[in-house]
Design an enzyme around this catalytic site. Sequence first.
Site: not given
Length: 388
Positions: A131-137, A260, A293
Site C-alpha cells: 500500500g505504498a502508493n499513498s499516505g504513510i506507505g 493502530s 477495522y
Amino acid sequence: MAALRYAGLDDTDSEDELPPGWEQRTTKDGWVYYANHTEEKTQWEHPKTGKRKRIAGDLPYGWEQETDENGQVFFVDHINKRTTYLDPRLAFTVDDNPTKPTTRQRYDGSTTAMEILQGRDLSGKVVVVTGANSGIGFETAKSFALHGAHVILACRNMARASEAVSRILGEWHKAKVEAMTLDLALLRSVQHFAQAFKAKNVSLHVLVCNAAVFGLPWTLTKDGLETTFQVNHLGHFYLVQLLQDVLCRSAPARVVVVSSESHRFTDINDSSGKLDFSRLSPSKSDYWAMLAYNRSKLCNILFSNELHRRLSPRGVTSNAVHPGNMMYSALHRGWWVYTLLFTLARPFTKSMDLECRFDAYGDLHCPVLEAALFPKDFTCQFRQFLSL
Ligand SMILES: NC(=O)c1ccc[n+]([C@@H]2O[C@H](COP(=O)([O-])OP(=O)(O)OC[C@H]3O[C@@H](n4cnc5c(N)ncnc54)[C@H](OP(=O)(O)O)[C@@H]3O)[C@@H](O)[C@H]2O)c1
C-alpha cells in the site's frame, strides 16, 4: 543559521556550541578543525572543550564532495538539489579520544521521516512496502528510496503505483524504486506477488505491512472472507508466510506491521475467553465497519508478536506500530462521515511525513522507521502492555 540547519548542525544546545567568530571545518581525510575569523587562526582543538574530533563515516547517500575554482571543498546534495560549504558529516563527529557517550535526544515531535534517516546509507537493502502508493506507505517508501534502499511498492492499482514511483524518481532520478502488483483482497494475487518477488532473486531486509482499508460497507472478497479482515490482516499474514524463507535468508531482517491504537477498543474472544472466529470475518448482520477495522488491527499486533517469537531466533524481528492518530491520508474515504471527522481533526494531527510522535507518557516514538532500522532487540511500545 539556515546553512547550519540544512547541514543538520543547528541543534547546538550542547557544550559543542562554538563561541562567536569560530567556524568548524573538515579536512579531506576527515579531521575536524576550527577557524577563528577574528584572529585569523586555525586549531585542531575545540575552543571550548579542548577535544579533537573526526568525522564518523561516509557522506550521506546522494551527497558528493566537489572543489570550486578557488580550490575550496564544497558539498552537493543531489537529492535536495542544494549546495553547501559545510560538511554534512559534521553532524556525525566522534571524539578523537572517546569518553563515555552521553544520551542526547535527536528527534522531537516535528521530526520527519527524511530527518530520521539523515546520514544513513541503505544501499544494498531491499525493502517492500505494501500500500505504498499513498499516505504513510508512500512517505515510508520514499524515505527509504531516497537513502539508497531498493524499494518495491506493492500495490493493488498499477496506475497509482507507477505515479508514486514517478514522484519518487522526480526527487532522486537514481532512486532504485519499482512497483509490483499486490491485491491483498485476493489470496491468488498474494501468491503471484510472492512468486514474482522470489523470481527476482534478491534479499528482503525490510517488509512493511502497511496497506489497509477502513470504514468499508460489508463486502466479501473473492476468497469468501470479510474484506477488512482479509486486506488488513489475513493477506499480510499469508504474504509473510510466503516470504518467510527469503526473510530468514536475508537476516538480519525486519517485518513492520502498521497497526493502530484503535486495536484497544475491541475483543476477539467470546464470553468464555476463547477466540471467536466468527468475529474475525463476520456476517453482514454482525458487521460494524469500525469494529471490523479495530479487530483487524488487533490481529496485526497478535500476529506481529507471535511472528517475532518464532522468527527472532533466526534473525528476523517483527514489530507492530501505531503511526499516529487520524492522520489525513486516504484512509477515511470509505464513508463521508469519516472524511468529515478526519478533516475536522486535521489541524491537530500529524502530517504524512512526520514520523515521530509523543505517547501519553511523554516518550518519543518514531514508529515505522524506528521499527525497521533499530537493532533487532528493539522493543515496540505495544509489546510492553500485551504480554503475549
Ligand atoms: N491515517 C491514520 O490516522 C492511521 C492511524 C492509525 C493507523 N493507520 C494505519 O496506517 C496504515 C496506512 O494507512 P494510511 O493512513 O496511509 O491510509 P491510505 O493512504 O488509505 O493507505 C492505504 C494503502 O493501502 C492500499 N490498499 C487498500 N486495499 C488494498 C488491497 N486490497 N491490496 C493492496 N493494497 C491495498 C491503498 O491502495 P489504494 O490507493 O489502491 O486504495 C493505499 O495505498 C494502515 O495500516 C492504517 O491502518 C493509519
